[in-house]
Design an enzyme around this catalytic site. Structure first.
Site, PDB file in Angstrom:
ATOM      1  N   GLY A  50       0.835  -1.196   0.000  1.00 45.19           N
ATOM      2  CA  GLY A  50       0.000   0.000   0.000  1.00 45.19           C
ATOM      3  C   GLY A  50       0.868   1.242   0.000  1.00 45.19           C
ATOM      4  N   SER A  51       0.795   1.994   1.087  1.00 51.69           N
ATOM      5  CA  SER A  51       1.506   3.273   1.221  1.00 51.69           C
ATOM      6  C   SER A  51       1.156   4.214   0.075  1.00 51.69           C
ATOM      7  CB  SER A  51       3.022   3.064   1.324  1.00 51.69           C
ATOM      8  OG  SER A  51       3.329   2.336   2.489  1.00 51.69           O
ATOM      9  N   HIS A  52      -0.132   4.387  -0.137  1.00 53.08           N
ATOM     10  CA  HIS A  52      -0.617   5.308  -1.161  1.00 53.08           C
ATOM     11  C   HIS A  52      -2.086   5.635  -0.904  1.00 53.08           C
ATOM     12  CE1 HIS A  52      -1.743   1.350  -2.926  1.00 53.08           C
ATOM     13  NE2 HIS A  52      -2.825   2.012  -3.306  1.00 53.08           N
ATOM     14  N   SER A  53      -2.558   6.586  -1.693  1.00 58.50           N
ATOM     15  CA  SER A  53      -3.968   6.968  -1.717  1.00 58.50           C
ATOM     16  C   SER A  53      -4.373   7.038  -3.182  1.00 58.50           C
ATOM     17  CB  SER A  53      -4.134   8.336  -1.053  1.00 58.50           C
ATOM     18  OG  SER A  53      -5.453   8.797  -1.170  1.00 58.50           O
ATOM     19  N   ARG A  98      -3.619   4.344   2.712  1.00 58.49           N
ATOM     20  CA  ARG A  98      -3.680   2.998   3.262  1.00 58.49           C
ATOM     21  C   ARG A  98      -2.296   2.384   3.325  1.00 58.49           C
ATOM     22  NH1 ARG A  98      -6.694   1.880  -1.390  1.00 58.49           N
ATOM     23  NH2 ARG A  98      -7.339   3.960  -0.887  1.00 58.49           N
TER      24      ARG A  98
END
Length: 134
Positions: A50-53, A98
């Site tokens: 994840g580590s993104h929007s 997230r």
């Protein structure tokens, strides 16, 4: 503006049978029409995904096997969800950061997305995400 209040746990319909259970997703089960399905597997327990929007895309995450944690952030608050049952999906609308972590051995994360992959839809820098929420 999207907040953590917009997150939903979705009950996936299940047909129970002595031979085993069958879960299904069809029209009206998800709050959107999905255009892409992908899954994560063989994720080392100390790894993060994840580590993104997303700017426009929304998703539902389901733990098909094993478990993992989903940490969500709307720019003001953080909330963590443990996904460990294949009959529940976590609806993540647009504009929510997230991070997926703490994958158990054999965990499989199914993702149903509202759109096809498009790199321009991703915000991968947390500071840029926070700026987009202003």
């Amino acid at each position: 503006m999207t907040t953590l209040q917009d997150i939903q746990l979705i009950n996936i319909p299940v047909v129970e049978d002595r031979r085993g259970n069958l879960a299904f997703i069809q029209e009206k089960v998800l709050p959107f029409e999905f255009k892409r399905v992908y899954y994560l597997f063989d994720v080392p327990s100390n790894s993060f995904r994840g580590s993104h929007s997303h700017v426009n895309q929304c998703e539902v995450l389901i733990a098909l096997s094993g478990s993992f944690e989903v940490v969500l952030n709307d720019g003001k608050e953080k909330k963590s969800f443990l996904l460990n049952k294949p009959n529940f999906g976590l609806y993540i609308p647009t504009g929510i950061w997230r991070e997926l972590e703490n994958f158990s051995s054999g965990a499989v994360c199914l993702v149903m997305a509202s759109d096809m992959y498009e790199e321009d839809d991703y915000i991968r820098d947390f500071d840029q995400f926070l700026e987009s929420k202003k």
